[in-house]
Design an enzyme around this catalytic site. Structure first.
Site, short mmCIF file in Angstrom:
data_model
loop_
_atom_site.label_atom_id
_atom_site.label_comp_id
_atom_site.label_asym_id
_atom_site.label_seq_id
_atom_site.Cartn_x
_atom_site.Cartn_y
_atom_site.Cartn_z
N ASN A 16 0.84 -1.21 0.00
CA ASN A 16 0.00 0.00 0.00
C ASN A 16 0.87 1.25 0.00
OD1 ASN A 16 -3.01 -0.41 0.12
ND2 ASN A 16 -2.33 -1.93 1.62
N HIS A 111 -8.04 -0.54 6.03
CA HIS A 111 -8.46 -1.79 6.68
C HIS A 111 -9.02 -2.72 5.60
CE1 HIS A 111 -9.77 -4.38 9.92
NE2 HIS A 111 -10.92 -4.50 9.30
N ASP A 147 -10.39 0.67 14.37
CA ASP A 147 -11.13 0.49 13.11
C ASP A 147 -12.53 1.12 13.13
OD1 ASP A 147 -8.96 -0.94 12.09
OD2 ASP A 147 -9.73 -2.85 12.79
#
Ligand code: GAR
Length: 216
Positions: A16, A111, A147
């Site tokens: 990422n 996530h 999260d």
């Protein structure tokens, strides 16, 4: 163009991070990577950052007595590189309340699930066990609850009948590589604006067709 200076926190593969770095190669991308910080010396992403000519630092959490001591060094590195926003990209350390509060509204994370479903670890295994037909990934602000911060952008990914956790994770990861730079661009150019606990998106784009899995 004044670019948003980000620091990317990683713990592993760094794919990422690499997707963000590659997006930053475009002159009109409103973000620049000031530093990549890994808490693991052996993280593959450290070498990727080096190869890309990005400043990279290892802050090995095992060398510090506790989380505050580890985070003090993290903060010093972020300050040294004039970081304005922290981007967690596969960063697998729990952060203290103090660190999170210090970067509130200026720290985002990716996530590998469609939050608020499947918070925490082993998202793909749990999605498969539940038999869901669509999963995906979410870029969100970091808040005190894990999260649970305001959602900036999401991508939906089909779950196929013969998937296992590895094949599903790979499909979701590909979507992550598209989503994270897209979300960052929206944050940096002011199209995504956090209003209390919700991110509002200024966009004229029409809703596209419904995604059916399996296809109708
Ligand atoms: C990604 O799938 C990311 O969403 C996930 O770890 C992977 C890191 O891959 N993050 C989390 O699970 C955070 N809770 P990468 O190091 O190749 O970017």
């Amino acid at each position: 163009m004044k670019k948003l200076r980000i620091g990317i926190l990683i713990s592993g593969g760094g794919s990422n991070m690499h997707a963000i770095v590659k997006a930053c190669h475009a002159d009109d991308f409103p973000v620049e990577v000031a530093v990549v910080i890994s808490n693991r010396p052996d993280a593959k992403g450290v070498q990727i950052a080096k190869d890309e000519g990005i400043a990279s630092v290892v802050v090995d959490h095992k060398l510090y007595a506790d989380r505050p001591a580890f985070e003090a060094v993290l903060n010093a590195e972020l300050a040294k590189h004039d970081v304005e926003m922290v981007c967690n990209a596969g960063f697998m350390r729990i952060l203290t309340e103090e660190f999170i509060n210090n970067w509130l509204g200026k720290q985002i994370n990716i996530h590998p699930a469609l939050l608020p479903s499947y918070k925490g670890l082993h998202c793909h295994e749990r999605a498969l066990a539940d038999g869901v037909k669509i999963t995906g990934c979410t870029v969100h602000y970091v808040c005190l609850e894990v999260d649970a911060g305001a959602i900036i952008a999401q991508a939906a990914v089909p779950v196929l009948d013969d998937d296992d956790a590895v094949s599903l994770a790979a499909r979701v990861l590909k979507a992550e590589h598209q989503l994270y730079p897209h979300a960052l661009r929206m944050v940096a150019d002011g199209r995504a604006v956090k209003v209390d606990d919700i991110v509002r998106i200024k966009s004229n784009v029409e809703a596209s067709d419904t995604l059916h899995v399996p296809k109708l």
